[in-house]
Design a protein around this motif. Structure first.
Motif, mmCIF file in Angstrom:
data_model
loop_
_atom_site.group_PDB
_atom_site.id
_atom_site.type_symbol
_atom_site.label_atom_id
_atom_site.label_comp_id
_atom_site.label_asym_id
_atom_site.label_seq_id
_atom_site.Cartn_x
_atom_site.Cartn_y
_atom_site.Cartn_z
ATOM 1 N N LEU A 1 -44.155 39.083 39.661
ATOM 2 C CA LEU A 1 -43.679 40.087 38.712
ATOM 3 C C LEU A 1 -44.170 41.481 39.089
ATOM 4 C CD1 LEU A 1 -42.775 37.608 37.085
ATOM 5 C CD2 LEU A 1 -43.501 38.816 35.026
ATOM 6 N N THR A 2 -45.369 41.567 39.634
ATOM 7 C CA THR A 2 -45.872 42.856 40.108
ATOM 8 C C THR A 2 -44.962 43.409 41.194
ATOM 9 O OG1 THR A 2 -48.153 42.219 39.600
ATOM 10 C CG2 THR A 2 -47.846 44.026 41.153
ATOM 11 N N ALA A 3 -44.448 42.517 42.043
ATOM 12 C CA ALA A 3 -43.537 42.927 43.122
ATOM 13 C C ALA A 3 -42.118 43.163 42.631
ATOM 14 C CB ALA A 3 -43.534 41.859 44.214
ATOM 15 N N GLY A 4 -41.825 42.834 41.381
ATOM 16 C CA GLY A 4 -40.489 43.040 40.832
ATOM 17 C C GLY A 4 -39.548 41.874 41.003
ATOM 18 N N ALA A 5 -40.076 40.706 41.358
ATOM 19 C CA ALA A 5 -39.251 39.519 41.522
ATOM 20 C C ALA A 5 -39.129 38.770 40.197
ATOM 21 C CB ALA A 5 -39.842 38.597 42.582
ATOM 22 N N THR A 6 -38.132 37.892 40.117
ATOM 23 C CA THR A 6 -37.935 37.030 38.955
ATOM 24 C C THR A 6 -38.130 35.583 39.397
ATOM 25 O OG1 THR A 6 -36.345 38.552 37.968
ATOM 26 C CG2 THR A 6 -36.300 36.275 37.183
ATOM 27 N N VAL A 7 -38.923 34.828 38.627
ATOM 28 C CA VAL A 7 -39.236 33.448 38.999
ATOM 29 C C VAL A 7 -38.855 32.500 37.869
ATOM 30 C CG1 VAL A 7 -41.036 31.825 39.686
ATOM 31 C CG2 VAL A 7 -41.118 34.192 40.495
ATOM 32 N N PHE A 8 -38.184 31.404 38.243
ATOM 33 C CA PHE A 8 -37.822 30.328 37.342
ATOM 34 C C PHE A 8 -38.672 29.108 37.700
ATOM 35 C CE2 PHE A 8 -34.236 33.105 37.774
ATOM 36 C CZ PHE A 8 -33.529 33.060 36.584
ATOM 37 N N PRO A 9 -39.506 28.590 36.805
ATOM 38 C CA PRO A 9 -40.281 27.383 37.112
ATOM 39 C C PRO A 9 -39.407 26.135 37.004
ATOM 40 C CG PRO A 9 -40.709 28.060 34.863
ATOM 41 C CD PRO A 9 -39.797 29.101 35.456
ATOM 42 N N TYR A 10 -39.718 25.127 37.828
ATOM 43 C CA TYR A 10 -38.884 23.922 37.842
ATOM 44 C C TYR A 10 -39.725 22.732 38.279
ATOM 45 C CZ TYR A 10 -34.252 21.718 37.949
ATOM 46 O OH TYR A 10 -33.150 20.947 37.668
ATOM 47 N N PRO A 11 -39.519 21.566 37.653
ATOM 48 C CA PRO A 11 -40.297 20.381 38.033
ATOM 49 C C PRO A 11 -40.010 19.959 39.469
ATOM 50 C CG PRO A 11 -39.208 20.047 35.916
ATOM 51 C CD PRO A 11 -38.630 21.287 36.516
ATOM 52 N N PRO A 12 -41.019 19.532 40.229
ATOM 53 C CA PRO A 12 -40.822 19.238 41.647
ATOM 54 C C PRO A 12 -39.989 18.003 41.926
ATOM 55 C CG PRO A 12 -43.064 18.747 40.970
ATOM 56 C CD PRO A 12 -42.430 19.462 39.827
ATOM 57 N N GLU A 13 -39.915 17.057 40.985
ATOM 58 C CA GLU A 13 -39.158 15.835 41.272
ATOM 59 C C GLU A 13 -37.657 15.992 41.024
ATOM 60 O OE1 GLU A 13 -40.364 15.135 36.943
ATOM 61 O OE2 GLU A 13 -41.088 16.173 38.728
ATOM 62 N N LEU A 14 -37.250 17.117 40.434
ATOM 63 C CA LEU A 14 -35.826 17.396 40.254
ATOM 64 C C LEU A 14 -35.307 18.199 41.447
ATOM 65 C CD1 LEU A 14 -35.719 18.243 36.435
ATOM 66 C CD2 LEU A 14 -35.371 16.041 37.566
ATOM 67 N N ASP A 15 -34.005 18.358 41.530
ATOM 68 C CA ASP A 15 -33.383 19.007 42.683
ATOM 69 C C ASP A 15 -33.441 20.529 42.524
ATOM 70 O OD1 ASP A 15 -31.799 19.934 44.739
ATOM 71 O OD2 ASP A 15 -30.309 18.335 44.552
ATOM 72 N N GLY A 16 -34.518 21.122 43.035
ATOM 73 C CA GLY A 16 -34.709 22.555 42.904
ATOM 74 C C GLY A 16 -33.693 23.371 43.665
ATOM 75 N N ASN A 17 -33.255 22.863 44.828
ATOM 76 C CA ASN A 17 -32.240 23.576 45.600
ATOM 77 C C ASN A 17 -30.929 23.692 44.825
ATOM 78 O OD1 ASN A 17 -33.184 24.416 48.321
ATOM 79 N ND2 ASN A 17 -33.756 22.260 48.464
ATOM 80 N N LYS A 18 -30.534 22.589 44.195
ATOM 81 C CA LYS A 18 -29.292 22.585 43.420
ATOM 82 C C LYS A 18 -29.402 23.527 42.223
ATOM 83 C CE LYS A 18 -26.109 19.430 41.039
ATOM 84 N NZ LYS A 18 -25.867 18.002 40.673
ATOM 85 N N TYR A 19 -30.544 23.472 41.546
ATOM 86 C CA TYR A 19 -30.748 24.349 40.401
ATOM 87 C C TYR A 19 -30.724 25.812 40.831
ATOM 88 C CZ TYR A 19 -33.128 26.680 36.527
ATOM 89 O OH TYR A 19 -33.474 27.546 35.514
ATOM 90 N N ALA A 20 -31.402 26.128 41.943
ATOM 91 C CA ALA A 20 -31.427 27.500 42.427
ATOM 92 C C ALA A 20 -30.015 28.006 42.737
ATOM 93 C CB ALA A 20 -32.312 27.605 43.667
ATOM 94 N N ALA A 21 -29.214 27.160 43.382
ATOM 95 C CA ALA A 21 -27.843 27.558 43.705
ATOM 96 C C ALA A 21 -27.030 27.828 42.442
ATOM 97 C CB ALA A 21 -27.176 26.474 44.544
ATOM 98 N N SER A 22 -27.303 27.069 41.383
ATOM 99 C CA SER A 22 -26.524 27.211 40.149
ATOM 100 C C SER A 22 -26.824 28.506 39.408
ATOM 101 C CB SER A 22 -26.789 26.018 39.224
ATOM 102 O OG SER A 22 -28.082 26.098 38.634
ATOM 103 N N ILE A 23 -27.971 29.125 39.666
ATOM 104 C CA ILE A 23 -28.344 30.352 38.954
ATOM 105 C C ILE A 23 -28.430 31.553 39.899
ATOM 106 C CG2 ILE A 23 -29.549 29.133 37.105
ATOM 107 C CD1 ILE A 23 -32.190 29.837 38.495
ATOM 108 N N GLY A 24 -27.967 31.385 41.131
ATOM 109 C CA GLY A 24 -27.989 32.491 42.073
ATOM 110 C C GLY A 24 -29.375 32.892 42.513
ATOM 111 N N ALA A 25 -30.233 31.894 42.709
ATOM 112 C CA ALA A 25 -31.609 32.154 43.120
ATOM 113 C C ALA A 25 -31.908 31.432 44.435
ATOM 114 C CB ALA A 25 -32.584 31.690 42.028
ATOM 115 N N GLU A 26 -33.061 31.719 44.993
ATOM 116 C CA GLU A 26 -33.516 31.067 46.221
ATOM 117 C C GLU A 26 -34.638 30.098 45.870
ATOM 118 O OE1 GLU A 26 -35.520 32.210 50.558
ATOM 119 O OE2 GLU A 26 -34.612 33.768 49.294
ATOM 120 N N TYR A 27 -34.565 28.892 46.415
ATOM 121 C CA TYR A 27 -35.608 27.893 46.162
ATOM 122 C C TYR A 27 -36.800 28.183 47.057
ATOM 123 C CZ TYR A 27 -37.835 23.372 45.352
ATOM 124 O OH TYR A 27 -38.712 22.391 45.006
#
Length: 255
Positions: A44-70
């Motif tokens: 946040l100090t750098a101006g980034a936005t972070v979404f937390p996500y459980p590691p056993e779920l598909d983080g890549n798929k979730y990131a793609a769905s919200i326009g983010a990078e895993y």
């Protein structure tokens, strides 16, 4: 049945503690000093936005769905020059970028407690600022406050064994926040605050030589340990809003 419910300020460990606090409807402060909480503050100090996500779920798929990078693991991220679960990897290049970050402890606990009245991220870096905002939110909402030191996980836990490994850096981070909170504290919270108060002038040394600190240092992440051991060097308080962390203000949780 075990309960700290009659107190305004409580401390509960790990995922189960996060769930207990969420079920009570408390304001929750997640503390994972090495390194999830510290990384969120740095992001946040750098101006980034972070979404937390459980590691056993598909983080890549979730990131793609919200326009983010895993966010990748440390070794892979280092090879590609990407930010990772390390506060020192975030800088101005990541301003206005969106990331999904998974971790066994801090991200998971944040996910579990995401529906509480307000979820804040605390660390040694921003302990006093977190306490100030939490006090204001408590006065406004009437909700109690639970500080959740996340701890670590044993890698080789056997069947029927608890995987949670309490960690002193998270206990001290929780204590640094609890020591500044104004509400009535449970005995557990008082002892946690006392642990911080008695150790305040040795924080860097204790975190450096803790089990978690030695583990990171042996893997080559000495700078992370140094960075995360600093006390009250940031006024940024991450607060969860719509699945992501934003810079917290008194009204951010309800905007």
């Amino acid at each position: 049945m075990f309960s700290q419910s009659c107190y305004e300020c409580k401390v509960e460990w790990g995922r189960r503690g996060a769930r207990e606090a969420a079920e009570r409807g408390d304001i929750v402060i997640i503390v994972d000093v090495l390194c999830f909480s510290s990384t969120i503050v740095a992001a946040l100090t750098a101006g980034a936005t972070v979404f937390p996500y459980p590691p056993e779920l598909d983080g890549n798929k979730y990131a793609a769905s919200i326009g983010a990078e895993y966010i990748l693991g440390r070794a892979e991220a280092a090879r590609t020059g990407k930010p990772t679960l390390s506060p020192v990897t975030f800088n101005e290049e990541h301003r206005n970028q969106r990331y999904v970050l998974s971790s066994l402890n801090g991200a998971y606990c944040s996910w579990i407690a995401s529906k509480v009245p307000a979820l804040l991220i605390g660390s040694l870096l921003n302990a006093s600022a977190v306490a100030v905002l939490a006090d204001k939110l408590q006065q406004e909402t009437g909700a109690a406050i639970t500080v959740v030191p996340c701890g670590e996980m044993w890698n080789d836990a056997r069947e029927n064994e608890d995987r949670l490994r309490p960690s002193i850096e998270d206990y001290l981070g929780a204590g640094a926040i609890l020591a500044k909170l104004s509400g009535g504290k449970s005995p557990e919270a008082e002892v946690c605050a006392g642990a911080f108060t008695s150790s305040e002038n040795r924080l860097k040394e204790l975190v450096w030589d803790s089990g978690s600190g030695r583990e990171l240092r042996e893997r080559g992440y000495e700078e992370d340990v140094r960075y995360c051991s600093q006390l009250n060097v940031s006024g940024i308080v991450p607060i969860m809003k719509d699945g992501r962390f934003i810079e917290g203000t008194e009204n951010a949780w309800q905007e």
